[in-house]
Enzyme design. Structure first.
Site, PDB file in Angstrom:
ATOM      1  N   MET A  36      -5.638  -5.080  34.403  1.00 53.07           N
ATOM      2  CA  MET A  36      -6.124  -6.456  34.571  1.00 53.07           C
ATOM      3  C   MET A  36      -7.138  -6.619  35.698  1.00 53.07           C
ATOM      4  SD  MET A  36      -2.989  -9.056  33.715  1.00 53.07           S
ATOM      5  CE  MET A  36      -1.601  -8.162  34.354  1.00 53.07           C
ATOM      6  N   ASP A  37      -6.837  -6.064  36.861  1.00 51.72           N
ATOM      7  CA  ASP A  37      -7.741  -6.249  37.999  1.00 51.72           C
ATOM      8  C   ASP A  37      -9.113  -5.639  37.721  1.00 51.72           C
ATOM      9  OD1 ASP A  37      -5.588  -7.410  39.148  1.00 51.72           O
ATOM     10  OD2 ASP A  37      -5.369  -5.989  40.804  1.00 51.72           O
ATOM     11  N   GLN A  38      -9.126  -4.439  37.151  1.00 51.21           N
ATOM     12  CA  GLN A  38     -10.392  -3.756  36.908  1.00 51.21           C
ATOM     13  C   GLN A  38     -11.242  -4.510  35.882  1.00 51.21           C
ATOM     14  OE1 GLN A  38      -7.394  -2.465  36.824  1.00 51.21           O
ATOM     15  NE2 GLN A  38      -7.281  -0.562  37.972  1.00 51.21           N
TER      16      GLN A  38
END
Length: 285
Positions: A36-38
């Site tokens: 998710m963060d990437q």
């Protein structure tokens, strides 16, 4: 990744860059994180949310944030890390739960392979707990799942999980039920949140959206990924409540600290700032 691509004249799109970055975190840094963060860093857009299906990384759209509401982030000052034992054990517990569910319904499995991973032929759920329906889970699986399980017992019975990033340690005891049901219920919560976001935003809608955020927060804490700081911030948001224009709050990212996301009416920014200030005075963070 982008700097190296530029340096060597290689063209890499945002999704590919995000997936490569996840591989670096998993294989080089040793952080068993998700995607998710990437994906958000590589493909996020200003003033929009990113609807992401992590199977493994499919963007479903960019919902706009309605003009009447805002999202804020309050840093708890508690350092969050996905490389620590808490996150890894919860991740392992979820994969253990999936393996138990797959065996319960008789899905064919083979392995472990050279990476220490079992392969499950899964035409029912596609290999993802999020595809197990909440009603299906509650009626068929919740009662039979152990609350926790010794790694050795799991390995003896099931061999391994489908995850090559976090192998099961025979000497550890893992939480199983809570980490397993979190993605099942969270998928339903996020799907409902997206439906509400696309409709008319009135007080009743905001109240339900906020409730979904609180449920998500408490579920994460039940898995073992909460922290005193983030719990305190969420409680401060709840106490301020709709009267102050605030409707929901939840821990974000890998948990065990980090940032709390807050949902409120557009004009509630001063109340968010006040909560952050009071939290800082209380904790020194």
């Amino acid at each position: 990744i982008r700097a190296m691509a530029e340096l060597f004249g290689v063209s890499i799109d945002g999704e590919t860059a995000a997936l490569l970055c996840q591989q670096v975190e998993n294989r080089v840094v040793g952080a068993p994180c998700g995607i998710m963060d990437q994906m958000t860093a590589a493909l996020g857009r200003e003033d929009q949310l990113l609807a992401l299906l992590c199977q493994p990384a499919e963007i479903e759209g960019y919902p706009s944030v309605p003009e009447s509401i805002r999202f804020w982030g309050i840093d708890s000052g508690v350092r969050h890390a996905v490389s620590g034992a808490d996150y890894a054990s919860v991740r392992s517990g979820a994969f253990m739960g999936y393996r138990i569910l797959a065996a319960e319904v008789g899905l064919p499995a083979s392995g472990p392979d050279a990476d220490g991973r079992v392969c499950v032929e899964d035409e029912r759920w596609g290999g993802y707990l999020a595809n197990v329906g909440v009603e299906e889970y509650e009626s068929q699986f919740e009662a039979m799942l152990p609350e926790s399980m010794q790694g050795r017992e799991f390995v003896e019975r099931y061999g391994a999980t489908t995850d090559s990033v976090t192998p099961v340690d025979p000497e550890r005891t893992y939480p199983v039920r809570e980490p397993t049901q979190h993605p099942i219920r969270e998928h339903e919560r996020v799907t409902r949140f997206a439906e509400l976001l696309s409709g008319s935003i009135d007080d009743m809608t905001l109240t339900e959206m906020g409730s979904l955020m609180y449920e998500s927060h408490f579920s994460y804490s039940a898995c073992g990924l909460g922290s005193d700081g983030t719990d305190r911030l969420v409680e401060m948001v709840r106490r301020a409540g709709p009267g102050a224009g605030l409707y929901g709050g939840k821990i974000t990212g890998g948990g065990s600290g980090g940032t709390v996301a807050v949902l409120g009416r557009r004009e509630a920014g001063s109340e968010v700032a006040s909560i952050a200030k009071r939290y800082g005075e209380e904790t020194g963070c």
